[in-house]
Each structure stands twice: as structure tokens, then as C-alpha cells.
Design a protein around this motif. Structure first.
Motif, mmCIF file in Angstrom:
data_model
loop_
_atom_site.group_PDB
_atom_site.id
_atom_site.type_symbol
_atom_site.label_atom_id
_atom_site.label_comp_id
_atom_site.label_asym_id
_atom_site.label_seq_id
_atom_site.Cartn_x
_atom_site.Cartn_y
_atom_site.Cartn_z
ATOM 1 N N THR A 66 -6.896 7.213 -2.651
ATOM 2 C CA THR A 66 -7.421 8.311 -1.845
ATOM 3 C C THR A 66 -7.673 7.877 -0.404
ATOM 4 O OG1 THR A 66 -8.495 9.165 -3.847
ATOM 5 C CG2 THR A 66 -9.220 10.072 -1.754
ATOM 6 N N VAL A 67 -8.187 6.668 -0.232
ATOM 7 C CA VAL A 67 -8.536 6.175 1.104
ATOM 8 C C VAL A 67 -7.312 5.676 1.868
ATOM 9 C CG1 VAL A 67 -9.835 4.394 2.356
ATOM 10 C CG2 VAL A 67 -10.906 5.596 0.442
ATOM 11 N N LEU A 68 -6.396 5.019 1.188
ATOM 12 C CA LEU A 68 -5.306 4.296 1.861
ATOM 13 C C LEU A 68 -3.957 5.015 1.834
ATOM 14 C CD1 LEU A 68 -6.080 0.678 0.585
ATOM 15 C CD2 LEU A 68 -6.711 1.699 2.784
ATOM 16 N N ALA A 69 -3.908 6.221 1.282
ATOM 17 C CA ALA A 69 -2.625 6.932 1.156
ATOM 18 C C ALA A 69 -1.892 7.074 2.482
ATOM 19 C CB ALA A 69 -2.851 8.304 0.527
ATOM 20 N N GLU A 70 -2.623 7.170 3.568
ATOM 21 C CA GLU A 70 -1.986 7.343 4.881
ATOM 22 C C GLU A 70 -1.113 6.153 5.273
ATOM 23 O OE1 GLU A 70 -5.099 6.176 8.266
ATOM 24 O OE2 GLU A 70 -6.057 7.340 6.668
ATOM 25 N N HIS A 71 -1.300 5.021 4.610
ATOM 26 C CA HIS A 71 -0.526 3.827 4.944
ATOM 27 C C HIS A 71 0.752 3.689 4.115
ATOM 28 C CE1 HIS A 71 -3.778 2.479 7.507
ATOM 29 N NE2 HIS A 71 -4.618 2.651 6.503
ATOM 30 N N SER A 72 1.024 4.657 3.253
ATOM 31 C CA SER A 72 2.260 4.617 2.484
ATOM 32 C C SER A 72 3.456 4.801 3.415
ATOM 33 C CB SER A 72 2.262 5.728 1.427
ATOM 34 O OG SER A 72 3.487 5.758 0.726
ATOM 35 N N ASP A 73 4.501 4.044 3.170
ATOM 36 C CA ASP A 73 5.717 4.179 3.983
ATOM 37 C C ASP A 73 6.425 5.507 3.732
ATOM 38 O OD1 ASP A 73 5.299 1.672 5.057
ATOM 39 O OD2 ASP A 73 6.719 0.665 3.714
ATOM 40 N N GLU A 74 6.200 6.094 2.562
ATOM 41 C CA GLU A 74 6.813 7.372 2.202
ATOM 42 C C GLU A 74 5.700 8.379 1.886
ATOM 43 O OE1 GLU A 74 10.467 6.575 -0.550
ATOM 44 O OE2 GLU A 74 8.951 5.072 -1.040
ATOM 45 N N GLU A 146 5.254 7.542 -5.414
ATOM 46 C CA GLU A 146 3.905 7.487 -5.971
ATOM 47 C C GLU A 146 3.706 6.245 -6.835
ATOM 48 O OE1 GLU A 146 4.695 11.580 -4.703
ATOM 49 O OE2 GLU A 146 5.834 10.213 -5.984
ATOM 50 N N ALA A 147 4.699 5.920 -7.638
ATOM 51 C CA ALA A 147 4.587 4.747 -8.504
ATOM 52 C C ALA A 147 4.592 3.455 -7.691
ATOM 53 C CB ALA A 147 5.724 4.731 -9.522
ATOM 54 N N ARG A 148 5.380 3.422 -6.638
ATOM 55 C CA ARG A 148 5.401 2.212 -5.803
ATOM 56 C C ARG A 148 4.054 2.020 -5.105
ATOM 57 N NH1 ARG A 148 10.816 3.874 -5.374
ATOM 58 N NH2 ARG A 148 10.470 5.232 -3.590
ATOM 59 N N PHE A 149 3.462 3.117 -4.651
ATOM 60 C CA PHE A 149 2.166 2.980 -3.983
ATOM 61 C C PHE A 149 1.078 2.646 -5.007
ATOM 62 C CE2 PHE A 149 -1.639 4.310 -1.631
ATOM 63 C CZ PHE A 149 -1.387 3.679 -0.417
ATOM 64 N N ALA A 150 1.151 3.236 -6.196
ATOM 65 C CA ALA A 150 0.184 2.910 -7.239
ATOM 66 C C ALA A 150 0.242 1.422 -7.580
ATOM 67 C CB ALA A 150 0.453 3.755 -8.485
ATOM 68 N N ALA A 190 5.910 -0.573 -0.840
ATOM 69 C CA ALA A 190 5.268 0.723 -0.640
ATOM 70 C C ALA A 190 4.670 0.899 0.739
ATOM 71 C CB ALA A 190 4.172 0.930 -1.686
ATOM 72 N N SER A 191 4.252 -0.209 1.350
ATOM 73 C CA SER A 191 3.524 -0.082 2.607
ATOM 74 C C SER A 191 3.677 -1.324 3.465
ATOM 75 C CB SER A 191 2.032 0.162 2.335
ATOM 76 O OG SER A 191 1.282 0.087 3.528
#
Length: 215
Positions: A66-74, A146-150, A190-191
Motif C-alpha cells: 500500500t505504501v510503496l506501490a508508487e515505486h513499481s516499474d509497471e 502484481e506478482a512481481r511487486f508482491a 519489479a522496481s
């Protein structure tokens, strides 16, 4: 803690007979996953002198998404990603936690976890069993953003705890800074900014003597 031979928690104190059907199956599952709170990980907590349990780990991952989603490359669907991190460790109720630096345990990890997923998610009504299993498989395969960021969060969270513990599981015999970098490299899938930060943390830990030098 090994629950493999234990009764379901809901079998120890059965629900009233009047609670039946789909709702009963759901409540039995929700009772059973309370066992997650008793599955200890190797990661040390930062706030108190004890090891983290799986339920605490899952909560922390959900908050990190929730906090770091903005740093996802996608672009990612945050709600779906939270589902992935909440579901992915449930199978450790039966399969146990396999520490990142336990090479022997990793050899049987997939087989143990597949069997555990079949058993645990099978407690749910068939449509939800299918949904949960698909989410678990999605996390493991890392084929979606989503899975890569998870997965990145699953690697980033213990890194933060080990830093705060001034080494933690980095001090496992045979582990070097290069080992940590190799096992954490999926963060970079992911990031880019989070992987840059992770490498800085590892490098500084190496300089401070909290992990054996690489190379």
C-alpha cells in the motif's frame, strides 16, 4: 511449529450444527489459518527481542504494498497485490517456513508447498478454493506485474528487518553480501528504485561488518 498431523482447529471445537453449508466451510478455513500466527520465521523483529511470525510478516507485506506501490516499474492493481501477499504464506501452516538461506530446505520446498496448498485451499467452497489457489500460483510464477511487486515486497521486508537488527539472518553461516544480493535480486524485476535502495542497504551492512564481505 509443525501442524501436519494435527486436527483442524474447527474439529477441536466444532461449530454449532446449525451453522452449515458454504458459511461453515468458510469459517472452518478462517479458523484453520489462525495457525499462521504460530509459524515462526527466522527474521528478527525490530521492536522486541523475538522472531517474527508468518501472520506479522503477511500484515507487514500488505502495508508495504500500500505504501510503496508508487515505486513499481509497471502499473499495478494494489488490491490484487495485497491479496497476493496475504495469501502466499498461508500454505506454511502445513509446509513450514523455508528460510531464504536454507539451501537444503529449498530442495523440497516446492513439493511441500504444493501439497500444502491443495490441502489448505481445499477447505474452502470450490469457487473460493480455485480463486485462492490461482492467487497463490500467480505469486509463485511472477508472471504479472502484481506478482512481481508482491515478490519484491517479500524480499524487501526481511531486508529492512535485518538492517534494523544489525545483521539478523545475514549472519547465517556461509552467507555473504553477494549471497544476499543474489537472493534479493528479484526486487529489481519489479522496481528499479527499490532495488537501488536495497543494494545500498546491503553494501552499507557489508561496510559495517553485519554481513560477511562478498567476492
Amino acid at each position: 511449529m509443525d501442524f501436519d498431523d494435527d486436527l483442524l482447529l474447527a474439529e477441536r471445537t466444532p461449530l454449532p450444527d446449525a451453522v452449515g453449508g458454504r458459511l461453515r466451510e468458510q469459517l472452518v478455513f478462517l479458523a484453520e489459518v489462525d495457525k499462521l500466527k504460530a509459524v515462526l520465521r527466522q527474521s528478527p523483529l525490530a521492536a522486541v527481542d523475538r522472531r517474527e511470525n508468518d501472520a506479522e510478516h503477511s500484515w507487514h507485506l500488505a502495508l508495504m504494498v500500500t505504501v510503496l506501490a508508487e515505486h513499481s516499474d509497471e502499473p499495478i492493481d494494489v488490491g490484487r497485490t495485497v491479496q497476493l501477499v496475504v495469501v502466499h504464506d498461508l500454505i506454511e501452516i502445513y509446509a513450514g517456513d523455508t528460510p531464504l538461506y536454507d539451501d537444503a530446505g529449498r530442495e523440497s520446498q516446492q513439493q511441500r508447498e504444493e501439497a500444502a496448498a491443495d490441502r489448505l485451499f481445499g477447505l474452502l467452497p470450490s469457487d473460493q478454493a480455485k480463486h485462492f489457489r490461482e492467487r497463490w500460483d500467480e505469486f509463485e510464477a511472477r508472471r504479472t506485474p502484481e506478482a512481481r511487486f508482491a515478490k519484491a515486497m517479500d524480499r524487501m521486508q526481511p531486508l529492512l528487518l535485518n538492517w534494523l537488527a544489525q545483521g539478523g539472518t545475514w549472519r547465517t553461516p556461509g552467507v555473504t553480501a553477494d549471497t544476499v544480493r543474489e537472493r534479493k535480486s528479484v526486487i529489481g524485476d519489479a522496481s528499479a528504485p527499490l532495488w537501488t535502495a536495497a543494494r545500498e542497504v546491503i553494501a552499507e551492512g557489508e561496510r559495517r561488518g553485519w554481513v560477511e564481505p562478498g567476492g
